[in-house]
Design a protein around this motif. Structure first.
Motif, PDB file in Angstrom:
ATOM      1  N   LEU A 125      88.374  26.081  37.758  1.00  0.00           N
ATOM      2  CA  LEU A 125      89.067  27.718  37.849  1.00  0.00           C
ATOM      3  C   LEU A 125      90.366  27.748  36.736  1.00  0.00           C
ATOM      4  O   LEU A 125      90.923  26.877  36.603  1.00  0.00           O
ATOM      5  CB  LEU A 125      89.844  27.953  39.322  1.00  0.00           C
ATOM      6  CG  LEU A 125      88.899  27.960  40.487  1.00  0.00           C
ATOM      7  CD1 LEU A 125      89.574  28.122  41.700  1.00  0.00           C
ATOM      8  CD2 LEU A 125      88.051  29.205  40.305  1.00  0.00           C
ATOM      9  N   PHE A 126      90.279  28.909  36.026  1.00  0.00           N
ATOM     10  CA  PHE A 126      91.310  29.031  35.035  1.00  0.00           C
ATOM     11  C   PHE A 126      92.030  30.304  35.519  1.00  0.00           C
ATOM     12  O   PHE A 126      91.464  31.337  35.954  1.00  0.00           O
ATOM     13  CB  PHE A 126      90.637  29.374  33.685  1.00  0.00           C
ATOM     14  CG  PHE A 126      90.077  28.178  33.144  1.00  0.00           C
ATOM     15  CD1 PHE A 126      90.523  27.080  32.121  1.00  0.00           C
ATOM     16  CD2 PHE A 126      88.403  27.659  33.534  1.00  0.00           C
ATOM     17  CE1 PHE A 126      89.952  26.027  31.706  1.00  0.00           C
ATOM     18  CE2 PHE A 126      87.867  26.793  33.008  1.00  0.00           C
ATOM     19  CZ  PHE A 126      88.691  25.894  32.096  1.00  0.00           C
ATOM     20  N   PHE A 127      93.405  30.296  35.148  1.00  0.00           N
ATOM     21  CA  PHE A 127      94.251  31.263  35.501  1.00  0.00           C
ATOM     22  C   PHE A 127      95.021  31.710  34.379  1.00  0.00           C
ATOM     23  O   PHE A 127      96.166  31.242  34.202  1.00  0.00           O
ATOM     24  CB  PHE A 127      95.222  30.962  36.471  1.00  0.00           C
ATOM     25  CG  PHE A 127      94.570  30.653  37.880  1.00  0.00           C
ATOM     26  CD1 PHE A 127      94.417  31.698  38.783  1.00  0.00           C
ATOM     27  CD2 PHE A 127      93.870  29.585  38.289  1.00  0.00           C
ATOM     28  CE1 PHE A 127      93.651  31.776  40.190  1.00  0.00           C
ATOM     29  CE2 PHE A 127      93.079  29.524  39.833  1.00  0.00           C
ATOM     30  CZ  PHE A 127      93.242  30.558  40.257  1.00  0.00           C
ATOM     31  N   PRO A 128      94.541  32.203  33.241  1.00  0.00           N
ATOM     32  CA  PRO A 128      95.436  32.766  32.059  1.00  0.00           C
ATOM     33  C   PRO A 128      96.216  33.642  32.592  1.00  0.00           C
ATOM     34  O   PRO A 128      96.076  34.671  33.536  1.00  0.00           O
ATOM     35  CB  PRO A 128      94.341  33.219  31.264  1.00  0.00           C
ATOM     36  CG  PRO A 128      93.083  33.524  31.951  1.00  0.00           C
ATOM     37  CD  PRO A 128      92.983  32.586  33.180  1.00  0.00           C
ATOM     38  N   SER A 133      95.162  37.129  29.233  1.00  0.00           N
ATOM     39  CA  SER A 133      93.765  38.178  29.516  1.00  0.00           C
ATOM     40  C   SER A 133      93.601  39.199  28.539  1.00  0.00           C
ATOM     41  O   SER A 133      92.378  39.544  27.909  1.00  0.00           O
ATOM     42  CB  SER A 133      93.530  38.097  30.793  1.00  0.00           C
ATOM     43  OG  SER A 133      93.568  37.154  31.689  1.00  0.00           O
ATOM     44  N   HIS A 134      94.559  40.191  28.642  1.00  0.00           N
ATOM     45  CA  HIS A 134      94.557  41.494  27.961  1.00  0.00           C
ATOM     46  C   HIS A 134      94.242  41.018  26.365  1.00  0.00           C
ATOM     47  O   HIS A 134      93.376  41.604  25.733  1.00  0.00           O
ATOM     48  CB  HIS A 134      95.895  42.270  28.030  1.00  0.00           C
ATOM     49  CG  HIS A 134      95.876  43.117  29.155  1.00  0.00           C
ATOM     50  ND1 HIS A 134      94.616  43.737  29.667  1.00  0.00           N
ATOM     51  CD2 HIS A 134      96.767  43.667  30.069  1.00  0.00           C
ATOM     52  CE1 HIS A 134      94.870  44.493  30.878  1.00  0.00           C
ATOM     53  NE2 HIS A 134      96.189  44.125  31.185  1.00  0.00           N
ATOM     54  N   ALA A 135      95.162  40.136  25.885  1.00  0.00           N
ATOM     55  CA  ALA A 135      94.878  39.852  24.389  1.00  0.00           C
ATOM     56  C   ALA A 135      93.776  39.348  23.949  1.00  0.00           C
ATOM     57  O   ALA A 135      92.950  39.458  23.079  1.00  0.00           O
ATOM     58  CB  ALA A 135      96.129  38.880  23.966  1.00  0.00           C
ATOM     59  N   ALA A 351      87.792  35.353  30.863  1.00  0.00           N
ATOM     60  CA  ALA A 351      86.652  34.731  30.700  1.00  0.00           C
ATOM     61  C   ALA A 351      86.454  34.079  29.353  1.00  0.00           C
ATOM     62  O   ALA A 351      86.202  33.142  28.874  1.00  0.00           O
ATOM     63  CB  ALA A 351      85.222  35.381  30.949  1.00  0.00           C
ATOM     64  N   LEU A 352      86.948  35.131  28.414  1.00  0.00           N
ATOM     65  CA  LEU A 352      87.043  34.790  26.888  1.00  0.00           C
ATOM     66  C   LEU A 352      88.092  33.586  26.688  1.00  0.00           C
ATOM     67  O   LEU A 352      87.977  32.824  25.752  1.00  0.00           O
ATOM     68  CB  LEU A 352      87.088  35.833  26.107  1.00  0.00           C
ATOM     69  CG  LEU A 352      85.994  36.894  26.059  1.00  0.00           C
ATOM     70  CD1 LEU A 352      86.198  38.162  25.241  1.00  0.00           C
ATOM     71  CD2 LEU A 352      84.742  36.171  25.303  1.00  0.00           C
ATOM     72  N   ALA A 353      89.187  33.855  27.342  1.00  0.00           N
ATOM     73  CA  ALA A 353      90.431  32.883  27.108  1.00  0.00           C
ATOM     74  C   ALA A 353      90.014  31.568  27.717  1.00  0.00           C
ATOM     75  O   ALA A 353      90.383  30.420  26.985  1.00  0.00           O
ATOM     76  CB  ALA A 353      91.666  33.495  27.942  1.00  0.00           C
ATOM     77  N   ALA A 354      89.181  31.406  28.693  1.00  0.00           N
ATOM     78  CA  ALA A 354      88.645  30.225  29.250  1.00  0.00           C
ATOM     79  C   ALA A 354      87.868  29.615  28.136  1.00  0.00           C
ATOM     80  O   ALA A 354      87.883  28.335  28.109  1.00  0.00           O
ATOM     81  CB  ALA A 354      88.239  30.409  30.752  1.00  0.00           C
ATOM     82  N   HIS A 355      87.032  30.177  27.578  1.00  0.00           N
ATOM     83  CA  HIS A 355      86.017  29.605  26.778  1.00  0.00           C
ATOM     84  C   HIS A 355      86.891  29.182  25.571  1.00  0.00           C
ATOM     85  O   HIS A 355      86.466  28.020  25.239  1.00  0.00           O
ATOM     86  CB  HIS A 355      85.180  30.747  26.397  1.00  0.00           C
ATOM     87  CG  HIS A 355      84.055  30.269  25.492  1.00  0.00           C
ATOM     88  ND1 HIS A 355      82.979  29.477  25.809  1.00  0.00           N
ATOM     89  CD2 HIS A 355      83.902  30.911  23.854  1.00  0.00           C
ATOM     90  CE1 HIS A 355      82.233  29.464  24.478  1.00  0.00           C
ATOM     91  NE2 HIS A 355      82.672  29.836  23.661  1.00  0.00           N
ATOM     92  N   HIS A 356      87.717  30.041  25.081  1.00  0.00           N
ATOM     93  CA  HIS A 356      88.238  29.696  23.557  1.00  0.00           C
ATOM     94  C   HIS A 356      89.211  28.808  23.620  1.00  0.00           C
ATOM     95  O   HIS A 356      89.735  27.962  22.858  1.00  0.00           O
ATOM     96  CB  HIS A 356      88.520  30.970  22.721  1.00  0.00           C
ATOM     97  CG  HIS A 356      87.046  31.526  22.147  1.00  0.00           C
ATOM     98  ND1 HIS A 356      86.299  31.113  21.483  1.00  0.00           N
ATOM     99  CD2 HIS A 356      86.587  32.920  22.817  1.00  0.00           C
ATOM    100  CE1 HIS A 356      85.259  32.134  21.350  1.00  0.00           C
ATOM    101  NE2 HIS A 356      85.413  33.081  22.008  1.00  0.00           N
TER     102      HIS A 356
END
Length: 615
Positions: A125-128, A133-135, A351-356
């Motif tokens: 589980l990721f919590f950016p 998340s917006h960025a 999702a993208l923040a978790a990936h990159h």
């Protein structure tokens, strides 16, 4: 190994789910489109089931889950805010704390519980943070290798505004503004005072602002009052709010009502009541203040990053008037804005923040953005259409040749008919971009009133947007920036104006319905329009329809508004489209190749229609 990340936003407003596979955006949708509850904040179980189905996978195939903010940081802000303002806000505190203790503080446990129901457990589980998340939603899908990133909204955990720099797979935070000092909440406070709903009515304030008179002594006074008593704007765009006038930090409403009424010398407008010049001038004043704040933030972003490219997200990024002022300022050569800029888009950004960032996966940049036109929602087959025909005893013609279909519908548009246009995958975000749209002829002066009052059942002052062929844009509007997602405004060129001064008018509606251009249905009182640029590559079917309309009439644009009626989310399914068609004043409905003529349909009992609520 295939990496499948589920992104989730929930529990505030506009819950949504998004799915990416090896960094590619596969699907995304808001929960409201399935539950039919506008701005639904509940856990997006229906949206999650959809994105999994779209990818052809089960929940057990998911390799990681990302949630769009950090609940514990939000709880910290809540506690510190109540402590700072004590003893104010005791009533609000007693109402909020039990909910947080029971649910939100244990968000990780709640998420695991919900995911277990979907048969996916023991996933990372990721919590950016909210603004990360917006960025991420703004930078990673953009066509830029590097860019300044500006996010502006109400509030996330602590941040209300951030400036960051994105390069390749990394995002670096450079500056942030913290709660309670928030441009988004400042604008929301005026939304509330002007009688509209917070988190959904801000675009109504933006649409109302052009009716205000810029040089009117009242407008100038209102702006002076705002800058003197409510907000201190610093040179870098950061602000300080005078919290003596605001109640959102610890109270049950946005503002201290009696202080605002004394300050502006007017009562708070009640919903559905008359809109007068004083409301128009106040809307203009706060719009001007917001544009000033955003312009300074953009200037600061350019200075801090040294970049000539800008990406934006957060609810304030949906203020298309401010966006166009940013573009005109010239600090950046290229600007890209996330079409799902609000909290729904946070699911994708998480999702993208978790990936990159979380998993440190490299980023592949493409010449066009990766949002696939924002067409990331469900699509339906001819079988689904035939089911609704059978269920309701409806009548439809199946026009299988698409060229014949566009010619037929172009003819109906030219005859002044209103068209419901339903094609392929549903849009992600608040705008209808040609797949779930209501269309009309922009040349007809009566069309704006007809659409507002008989089709959309909404306030008559609100303008409509034109969708125009990409190759014809420069001939009609003074806008040079790409606008495929309807996030910029342009002024209609003077050669198409039919008058330069207004006739005397008593009401706002009399002003709106004056003919001022050759395209009155899309021309606002200041000759502006929120433009969608339609290309053959991004919007192939919509492009062909408008091209057919141009061939018939010489007009390269159509009126485009979202396919919904007041109080309802944009339609998702063919059945919802049919019911909205039958409930409203739409003349023809097109779903795929099927054409429904209102005059040929049976009378339906009231029991089959959803109950529309005011919004």
């Amino acid at each position: 190994m295939t990496e499948i990340i589920l992104g989730i936003s929930a529990f505030y407003h506009d819950s949504a789910a998004a799915l990416i596979i090896n960094g590619e955006i596969i699907a995304a949708a808001q929960e409201e489109r399935f539950t039919r509850k506008k701005h639904d904040e509940s856990f997006p179980v229906n949206a999650i089931n959809y994105v999994l189905q779209e990818a052809g996978i089960s929940a057990s195939d998911i390799t990681a889950v990302a949630f769009y903010d950090k609940p514990l940081l939000k709880f910290e802000r809540l506690l510190e805010t109540y402590h700072a303002f004590a003893p104010r806000g005791l009533r609000s505190f007693l109402k909020a704390i039990p909910v947080w203790l029971k649910e939100k503080i244990f968000m990780k446990r709640l998420l695991k519980k919900e995911l277990k129901k979907l048969n996916t457990t023991n996933k990372p589980l990721f919590f950016p943070e909210h603004h990360l998340s917006h960025a991420a939603s703004a930078f990673y899908p953009s066509p830029f290798c590097e860019a300044a990133i500006l996010t502006v909204d109400g509030v996330g955990e602590w941040a209300t505004t951030t400036i960051a720099y994105g390069k390749e797979k990394d995002i670096t935070l450079l500056s942030e503004l913290k709660f309670p000092h928030s441009p988004g909440l400042l604008y929301a406070a005026f939304t509330y005072f002007l009688g509209f709903k917070v988190n959904s009515g801000e675009y109504k304030v933006m649409g109302l602002a052009p009716y205000g008179q810029p040089d009117h002594s009242q407008t100038l006074l209102f702006k002076e009052i705002i800058l003197t008593h409510l907000v201190d704007i610093r040179e870098d765009g950061s602000i300080l709010l005078n919290m003596d006038y605001f109640d959102f930090a610890t109270g049950m409403t946005m503002i201290v009502k009696h202080k605002w009424e004394k300050l502006f010398g007017m009562p708070k407008r009640e919903e559905e009541s008359e809109i007068t010049l004083v409301h128009q001038n106040l809307a203009l004043a706060i719009q001007q203040v917001m544009e000033e704040i955003v312009a300074l933030l953009v200037q600061t972003a350019a200075r801090l990053t040294g970049s000539k490219k800008l990406v934006m997200a957060g609810g304030v990024a949906l203020n298309c008037v401010a966006n166009s002022k940013i573009a005109a300022a010239g600090y950046f050569d290229e600007i890209w804005i996330q079409p799902a800029a609000g909290d729904a888009g946070g699911s994708l950004g998480a999702a993208l923040a978790a990936h990159h960032i979380g998993l440190q996966k490299d980023r592949v940049v493409e010449t066009t953005d990766k949002m696939k036109g924002a067409f990331l929602g469900p699509e339906y087959s001819g079988k689904d259409v035939r089911k609704l025909i059978q269920r309701f005893g409806a009548t439809a013609n199946d026009v299988t040749n698409f060229e014949e279909l566009t010619a037929l519908i172009s003819g109906h548009l030219a005859d002044g008919k209103v068209i419901g246009w339903f094609q392929d995958r549903m849009e992600f975000g608040p705008r209808a971009l040609g797949n779930r749209s209501i269309l009309a002829d922009p040349r007809r002066i009566e069309m704006q009133q007809q659409l507002n009052l008989k089709v959309k059942f909404r306030e008559g002052f609100r303008p409509f947007a034109p969708s125009i062929l990409e190759e014809d844009l420069q001939d009609y509007f003074n806008i040079t920036i790409p606008s495929p997602y309807m996030l910029h405004v342009g002024k209609l060129k003077s050669s198409y104006h039919t008058r330069t001064t207004e006739e005397p008018a008593t009401t706002i509606f009399e002003r709106l319905y004056q003919e001022r251009s050759m395209f009155p249905a899309i021309t606002h009182v200041d000759f502006s329009a929120r433009v969608q640029v339609v290309s053959a590559t991004m919007h192939p079917k919509f492009y062909e329809l408008i091209k057919s309309f141009k061939k018939l009439t010489g007009c390269p644009m159509v009126v485009n508004t979202s396919f919904n009626v007041r109080g309802e989310p944009i339609v998702n399914t063919p059945e919802e489209a049919f019911l909205a068609f039958m409930k409203s004043g739409i003349d023809y409905l097109v779903i795929g190749n099927y054409v429904f003529d209102r005059l040929q349909q049976p009378t339906l009992p009231d029991s089959v229609f959803p109950v529309f609520s005011a919004d």
